[in-house]
Structures are given as C-alpha cells and as structure tokens.
Motif scaffolding. Structure first.
Motif, short mmCIF file in Angstrom:
data_model
loop_
_atom_site.label_atom_id
_atom_site.label_comp_id
_atom_site.label_asym_id
_atom_site.label_seq_id
_atom_site.Cartn_x
_atom_site.Cartn_y
_atom_site.Cartn_z
N GLU A 142 41.83 -3.38 39.81
CA GLU A 142 42.56 -4.40 39.07
C GLU A 142 42.62 -4.06 37.57
O GLU A 142 43.66 -4.23 36.93
CB GLU A 142 41.90 -5.77 39.27
CG GLU A 142 42.60 -6.91 38.56
CD GLU A 142 44.02 -7.13 39.04
OE1 GLU A 142 44.82 -7.62 38.23
OE2 GLU A 142 44.34 -6.82 40.21
N LYS A 187 34.99 -1.53 43.48
CA LYS A 187 36.27 -0.83 43.64
C LYS A 187 37.44 -1.75 43.36
O LYS A 187 38.41 -1.37 42.69
CB LYS A 187 36.40 -0.25 45.06
CG LYS A 187 35.58 1.00 45.28
CD LYS A 187 35.82 1.55 46.67
CE LYS A 187 35.04 2.82 46.92
NZ LYS A 187 35.29 3.36 48.26
N GLN A 188 37.38 -2.98 43.87
CA GLN A 188 38.45 -3.94 43.63
C GLN A 188 38.57 -4.28 42.15
O GLN A 188 39.67 -4.35 41.59
CB GLN A 188 38.22 -5.22 44.44
CG GLN A 188 38.45 -5.05 45.93
CD GLN A 188 38.13 -6.31 46.70
OE1 GLN A 188 37.65 -7.29 46.15
NE2 GLN A 188 38.40 -6.29 48.00
N ARG A 189 37.44 -4.51 41.51
CA ARG A 189 37.44 -4.82 40.08
C ARG A 189 38.04 -3.68 39.27
O ARG A 189 38.90 -3.88 38.41
CB ARG A 189 36.01 -5.10 39.61
CG ARG A 189 35.93 -5.41 38.12
CD ARG A 189 34.55 -5.26 37.56
NE ARG A 189 34.11 -3.88 37.73
CZ ARG A 189 32.86 -3.48 37.55
NH1 ARG A 189 31.94 -4.34 37.23
NH2 ARG A 189 32.52 -2.21 37.71
N GLU A 231 32.49 -2.28 47.44
CA GLU A 231 33.87 -2.75 47.62
C GLU A 231 34.29 -3.65 46.47
O GLU A 231 35.42 -3.57 45.97
CB GLU A 231 34.03 -3.49 48.95
CG GLU A 231 33.94 -2.61 50.18
CD GLU A 231 32.50 -2.23 50.54
OE1 GLU A 231 31.56 -2.94 50.10
OE2 GLU A 231 32.33 -1.21 51.22
#
Length: 75
Positions: free
Chosen positions: A57, A52-54, A49
């Motif tokens: 962004e 995925k967020q990195r 997760e």
C-alpha cells in the motif's frame, strides 16, 4: 605562566563528545541489522502477510504521488 582559559577546554572537549555520540549511534544501528524483520520496532506484532500488505500500500501511494507529480509537470 600561562593563564588557564576555560573556554578552550570546552571547545576541545566538545568534539570528543560528538564523536562518542556518533560511534554509539553507529553501534546501535549495527545491532539492529542482525534482527529479524518481525523484531524491528516498526514491525513488532505484525505477521509477514500484514507487513507485505502495508508495504504494498505504501508503494502504491508513492507511485501515485510520483505519477501525479509527473503529470503536473507536463501540463
């Protein structure tokens, strides 16, 4: 008798060294292909997760930069 010229030896031996470096670099990259995403250097210690967020962004920033560049070109 021909005279031994050391400069010729260094020129001839230099290419072999460069080829060996390139071969080793390729071999190192091949070893990383089989690794899981979490085991690679840039992802160590991150959960799926978090990665995925990195990545999301980073893509948002890249898209904003492209839009800004495109808008500046239209002006």
């Amino acid at each position: 008798m021909t005279r031994f010229d050391q400069r010729q030896c260094t020129v001839m031996g230099g290419n072999q060294r460069e080829l060996a470096r390139a071969k080793n670099a390729k071999k190192q990259n091949e070893g990383k292909k089989g690794q899981a995403a979490g085991a690679k250097d840039g992802n160590k210690g991150m959960t799926l997760e978090a990665r995925k967020q990195r990545d999301a962004e980073m893509m948002r920033l890249k898209q904003q930069k492209a839009e800004t560049k495109r808008d500046d070109g239209k002006k």
